[in-house]
Write an enzyme that holds these catalytic residues in place. Structure first.
Site, PDB file in Angstrom:
ATOM      1  N   TYR A  10       0.489  -1.034  -0.318  1.00 31.95           N
ATOM      2  CA  TYR A  10       0.126   0.000  -0.148  1.00 31.95           C
ATOM      3  C   TYR A  10       0.854   1.459   0.147  1.00 31.95           C
ATOM      4  O   TYR A  10       0.148   2.977  -0.032  1.00 31.95           O
ATOM      5  CB  TYR A  10      -0.572   0.173   1.412  1.00 31.95           C
ATOM      6  CG  TYR A  10      -1.719  -0.833   0.643  1.00 31.95           C
ATOM      7  CD1 TYR A  10      -2.401  -1.990   1.075  1.00 31.95           C
ATOM      8  CD2 TYR A  10      -3.950   0.002   0.966  1.00 31.95           C
ATOM      9  CE1 TYR A  10      -3.557  -2.540   0.571  1.00 31.95           C
ATOM     10  CE2 TYR A  10      -4.694  -1.176   0.804  1.00 31.95           C
ATOM     11  CZ  TYR A  10      -4.444  -2.504   0.702  1.00 31.95           C
ATOM     12  OH  TYR A  10      -5.888  -3.259   0.837  1.00 31.95           O
ATOM     13  N   LYS A  39       3.210 -15.645   2.815  1.00 37.63           N
ATOM     14  CA  LYS A  39       3.955 -16.219   1.605  1.00 37.63           C
ATOM     15  C   LYS A  39       5.408 -16.488   1.522  1.00 37.63           C
ATOM     16  O   LYS A  39       5.898 -15.814   0.609  1.00 37.63           O
ATOM     17  CB  LYS A  39       3.126 -15.588   0.483  1.00 37.63           C
ATOM     18  CG  LYS A  39       3.024 -16.129  -0.973  1.00 37.63           C
ATOM     19  CD  LYS A  39       1.738 -17.449  -0.730  1.00 37.63           C
ATOM     20  CE  LYS A  39       2.491 -17.589  -1.903  1.00 37.63           C
ATOM     21  NZ  LYS A  39       1.867 -19.533  -2.527  1.00 37.63           N
ATOM     22  N   ASP A  57      -2.543 -18.468   0.947  1.00 34.22           N
ATOM     23  CA  ASP A  57      -3.484 -18.900   0.224  1.00 34.22           C
ATOM     24  C   ASP A  57      -4.028 -20.571   1.050  1.00 34.22           C
ATOM     25  O   ASP A  57      -4.992 -20.626   1.488  1.00 34.22           O
ATOM     26  CB  ASP A  57      -3.076 -20.079  -1.122  1.00 34.22           C
ATOM     27  CG  ASP A  57      -1.707 -21.015  -0.971  1.00 34.22           C
ATOM     28  OD1 ASP A  57      -1.053 -20.722   0.009  1.00 34.22           O
ATOM     29  OD2 ASP A  57      -0.866 -21.107  -2.091  1.00 34.22           O
ATOM     30  N   ASP A  85      -5.926  -7.110   4.137  1.00 37.28           N
ATOM     31  CA  ASP A  85      -7.324  -6.455   3.630  1.00 37.28           C
ATOM     32  C   ASP A  85      -8.371  -7.835   2.660  1.00 37.28           C
ATOM     33  O   ASP A  85      -9.529  -7.721   2.922  1.00 37.28           O
ATOM     34  CB  ASP A  85      -6.929  -5.771   2.317  1.00 37.28           C
ATOM     35  CG  ASP A  85      -7.880  -5.267   1.586  1.00 37.28           C
ATOM     36  OD1 ASP A  85      -8.878  -4.121   2.447  1.00 37.28           O
ATOM     37  OD2 ASP A  85      -7.608  -4.780   0.481  1.00 37.28           O
ATOM     38  N   ASP A 131     -12.158  -9.478   5.011  1.00 41.72           N
ATOM     39  CA  ASP A 131     -13.393  -9.483   3.844  1.00 41.72           C
ATOM     40  C   ASP A 131     -13.877 -10.769   3.260  1.00 41.72           C
ATOM     41  O   ASP A 131     -15.076 -11.061   4.555  1.00 41.72           O
ATOM     42  CB  ASP A 131     -13.592  -9.220   2.463  1.00 41.72           C
ATOM     43  CG  ASP A 131     -12.969  -7.133   2.034  1.00 41.72           C
ATOM     44  OD1 ASP A 131     -13.490  -6.292   3.127  1.00 41.72           O
ATOM     45  OD2 ASP A 131     -13.820  -7.451   0.791  1.00 41.72           O
TER      46      ASP A 131
HETATM   47  C1  IPM Z   1     -10.325  -1.548   4.261  1.00 44.40           C
HETATM   48  C2  IPM Z   1     -10.530  -1.066   2.866  1.00 44.40           C
HETATM   49  C3  IPM Z   1      -9.177  -0.630   2.376  1.00 44.40           C
HETATM   50  C4  IPM Z   1      -8.504  -0.814   2.222  1.00 44.40           C
HETATM   51  C5  IPM Z   1      -9.623   0.413   0.503  1.00 44.40           C
HETATM   52  C6  IPM Z   1     -10.295   1.432   0.582  1.00 44.40           C
HETATM   53  C7  IPM Z   1      -8.019   1.166   0.589  1.00 44.40           C
HETATM   54  O1  IPM Z   1     -10.761  -2.449   1.294  1.00 44.40           O
HETATM   55  O2  IPM Z   1     -10.061  -0.995   4.989  1.00 44.40           O
HETATM   56  O3  IPM Z   1      -9.992  -2.774   4.246  1.00 44.40           O
HETATM   57  O4  IPM Z   1      -7.588  -1.375   0.781  1.00 44.40           O
HETATM   58  O5  IPM Z   1      -7.050  -0.553   3.567  1.00 44.40           O
HETATM   59 MG    MG Z   2     -10.758  -3.653   2.858  1.00 41.30          MG
END
Ligand code: IPM
Ligand code: MG
Length: 362
Positions: free
Chosen positions: A146, A195, A227, A251, A255
């Site tokens: 990032y 990884k 993975d 990240d 999710d």
């Molecule tokens: C998160 C989001 C952010 C990230 C985006 C919006 C830049 O996906 O906070 O997980 O990737 O960190």
């Molecule tokens: Mg995210």
């Protein structure tokens, strides 16, 4: 006590979910005798509209001076918004990255917990869910891909893009310490995800994590390739207590972990620096498609406010009260759209905030 909170509603559903979190905080103040004052800060698309940049220096200063920061979400519809017709460093998400870096928020804590009441919304089979799961993802937030050098150029006549993944040992050590510290307060298990079969940064990650582990003899440390971890999360989620990982892996995995709790609308998060200062935000995005319709789920933001009470203000009883109120509302069958199942009472965003606020008690 008086607590001064910088509030960043942001874009999309941000303003409506943040409003509900403040409603709940106000009720906590009333019941427990605290005063929360709020100062609104623009970030993301709304800041681009007002100032031409996603985060102004003044906005960052206001956040720095506050006792802690509450954030909704930033960003719009990528394919369909003028906010994306500009250089990447001027887009809404750049504001989020700038505030994370500017406030040195290297430790992102994302708990993923399956409420019994939401087992029906969990996409996994009952035999996989078993007794449920309760994990925390400790994601490194100010390093890695990032924040590495990036550019796009023409090489041998071909458009070529470069992103760099860099970690130094200090960046790895401080996030590992946070993960082990939190593991000590939980089930004393850390799974460090990397990884290391391919990346140098992961091989260093593994070495440094092992060095830190020596200071925590009570904590069991395992390493897992990313993975494999993605697979294990949907095969045996109950095995995870604390997952420690770098920015990009965190990240993606967070999710995935949020989805198995039933809805990404349930996942709170805290981003902390070395001190008790933090920025608290739901793990989900700005959901522009449902913005302004009063159907968003404010629970992730409300639970993020509970994390603020616990981690920044040391108000454990107050945080417990918020978490208990959320639990109670779910037990009583109130559901926003995203977690609705048959037989439950469907409520909107504001009504969900009311339900939770009403159930805060000392
Ligand atoms: C998160 C989001 C952010 C990230 C985006 C919006 C830049 O996906 O906070 O997980 O990737 O960190
Ligand atoms: Mg995210």
């Amino acid at each position: 006590m008086n607590y001064h909170i910088a509030v960043i509603p942001g874009d999309g559903i941000g303003p409506e979910i943040v409003r509900e979190a403040c409603k709940v905080l106000d009720k906590v103040g009333e019941v427990f005798g605290h005063q929360f004052s709020y100062e609104e800060v623009l970030m993301g698309g709304c800041s681009i509209d007002a100032h031409g940049v996603p985060l102004t220096d003044e906005a960052l200063e206001t956040a720095k001076k506050s006792d802690s920061v509450l954030l909704g979400a930033v960003g719009g519809d990528v394919g369909n918004s003028r906010w994306y017709d500009v250089a990447p460093n001027l887009r809404p998400e750049a504001g989020l990255l700038a505030i994370r870096k500017g406030l040195h928020l290297f430790a992102n804590i994302r708990p993923a917990y399956l409420y019994r009441e939401l087992a029906d919304a969990c996409p996994l089979k009952k035999e996989i869910i078993g007794d449920g799961f309760d994990m925390v993802i400790m994601r490194e937030l100010t390093g890695g891909l990032y924040f590495g050098e990036r550019h796009t150029e023409i090489v041998d006549g071909l458009r070529t893009a470069v992103d760099t993944l860099t970690y130094n040992e200090e960046e790895i050590r401080r996030i590992a310490v946070k993960a082990f510290d939190i593991a000590m307060k939980r089930r004393k298990s850390v799974i460090s995800v990397d990884k290391a079969n391919v990346l140098d940064s992961s091989r260093l990650w593994r070495k440094v994590v092992e060095e830190v582990a020596k200071d925590y003899p009570e904590v069991e440390l395992r390493h897992m390739l990313v993975d494999n971890c993605a697979m294990q999360l949907v095969m045996n989620p109950g095995q995870f207590d604390v997952i420690l990982t770098e920015n990009m892996f965190g990240d993606i995995l967070s999710d995935e972990a949020s989805m198995i709790t039933g809805s990404i609308g349930m996942l709170s998060s805290a981003s902390m620096n070395e001190s008790k200062f933090g920025l608290y935000e739901p793990s989900h995005g700005s959901a522009p498609d449902i913005a302004g319709k009063d159907i968003a789920n404010p629970i992730a933001t409300i639970l993020s406010a509970a994390m603020m009470l616990r981690y920044s203000f040391d108000l454990d009883r107050e945080a417990d009260a918020v978490e208990k109120a959320v639990q109670q509302v779910l037990t009583e069958g109130f559901r926003t759209n995203d977690i609705y199942s048959e037989g439950c009472t469907r409520v909107g965003c504001a009504a969900m905030g009311d339900c939770i606020a009403e159930r805060i008690c000392g």
